[in-house]
Write an enzyme that holds these catalytic residues in place. Structure first.
Site, short mmCIF file in Angstrom:
data_model
loop_
_atom_site.label_atom_id
_atom_site.label_comp_id
_atom_site.label_asym_id
_atom_site.label_seq_id
_atom_site.Cartn_x
_atom_site.Cartn_y
_atom_site.Cartn_z
NE ARG A 115 -9.52 -12.44 48.47
CZ ARG A 115 -9.14 -12.98 49.17
NH1 ARG A 115 -9.47 -12.92 50.74
NH2 ARG A 115 -7.47 -12.60 49.20
NE ARG A 135 -2.50 -13.30 49.17
CZ ARG A 135 -2.93 -12.92 48.47
NH1 ARG A 135 -3.59 -13.41 46.99
NH2 ARG A 135 -4.59 -13.45 49.48
NE ARG A 146 0.47 -13.57 55.94
CZ ARG A 146 -0.76 -13.33 56.08
NH1 ARG A 146 -1.71 -12.50 57.23
NH2 ARG A 146 -0.72 -13.49 54.19
NE ARG A 186 -7.13 -9.49 49.53
CZ ARG A 186 -6.94 -10.06 50.23
NH1 ARG A 186 -7.18 -10.01 50.67
NH2 ARG A 186 -5.02 -10.86 50.93
CE LYS A 194 -5.17 -15.98 56.66
NZ LYS A 194 -5.54 -16.57 55.67
#
Ligand code: AP5
Length: 234
Positions: free
Chosen positions: A141, A185, A97, A174, A22
């Site tokens: 990431r 998550r 969400r 992160r 996203k």
């Protein structure tokens, strides 16, 4: 090519699980259409970083990989959407969400935006990605704390290990990309956010794209959806 940065595209909602791309695809939309990216994750991380009251509350919840309560989200989203740069459109990355957030957004747009400007209904794009690929994307990431550029040690590594290609800053991981948080998550997505797709599907507003493809392919699919949506109404 027509000047894409001059026309209205209205709200673009990107739906998808953590790691679906996203944020990556939002940046492509920003570049092509000249509209802002509104990432609720980034807005919350900004509050956490500044130590605001909201940030202190959100920090603990985000560290567990759970969703921040709807009531806390509405204020920050409403404030952002009322800013002047949102008039031609914007990309919503990470909002709505929950089904309640989707209902709230519809009511907000109807009351606060459509009454004031030409109606341009949201286009809702769902990014579909295989579970194993999501894990690789999240664990790999890295991001630049200075310019925000995203990397992935598996798919888009920096030229020099752990350093940003643009400004040489040391890349960071992160806080919620730790393996023990990622499962929380993904579980929150399954139990709460999938219902958002059901909400928009029932209204025939959901367009799914195969996001399990190289980035440029995904971007091309998304641009195709936005362009045909705009031809049909904006
Ligand atoms: P948020 O910041 O929104 O995170 P997320 O939804 O978990 O999504 P990510 O940012 O992890 O993934 P992404 O889909 O943007 O993927 P990316 O482009 O980075 O939310 C964080 C937390 O904030 C939530 O857990 C919650 O607590 C809270 N929150 C936020 N919004 C909320 C709301 N509305 N209500 C309540 N709580 C809220 O890509 C991932 C990696 O994959 C990158 O390394 C990238 O380079 C790579 N990649 C991307 N595309 C490709 C591709 N096509 N091929 C190969 N690699 C790719």
């Amino acid at each position: 090519m027509a000047n894409e940065t001059a026309r209205n595209i209205g709200p673009v909602i990107l739906l998808g699980p953590p790691g679906a791309g996203k944020g990556t695809q939002s940046k492509q939309i920003v570049d092509r259409y000249g509209v802002p990216q509104i990432s609720t994750g980034d807005l919350l991380r900004d509050h956490v970083g500044r130590g605001t009251e909201l940030g202190l509350e959100a920090r603990v919840i985000m560290a567990r990989g759970e969703l921040v309560p709807d009531e806390l989200m509405y204020g920050i989203v409403a404030t952002r959407l009322r800013e002047a740069d949102c008039q031609r459109g914007y990309v919503l990355d990470g909002f709505p969400r929950t089904a309640a957030q989707a209902g709230w957004l519809d009511a907000f747009l109807e009351k606060e935006v459509f009454e004031k400007s030409e109606k341009c209904p949201p286009v809702v794009i769902q990014l579909l990605v295989d579970y194993t690929q999501l894990l690789l994307r999240l664990t790999g990431r890295r991001s630049c704390p200075t310019c925000g550029r995203l990397y992935n040690i598996h798919f888009q590594p920096p030229l020099v290990d752990e350093l940003c290609d643009v400004d040489g800053s040391k890349l960071v991981i992160r806080n919620d990309d730790r393996e023990e948080v990622i499962s929380g998550r993904l579980a929150a997505y399954e139990t709460q956010t999938r219902r958002v797709a059901d909400y928009y599907r029932a209204q025939r507003r959901l367009v799914a794209v195969n996001a399990d493809r190289p980035m440029g392919d995904v971007t091309a699919q998304i641009f195709g959806v936005i362009d045909s949506h705009c031809l049909g109404g904006c």
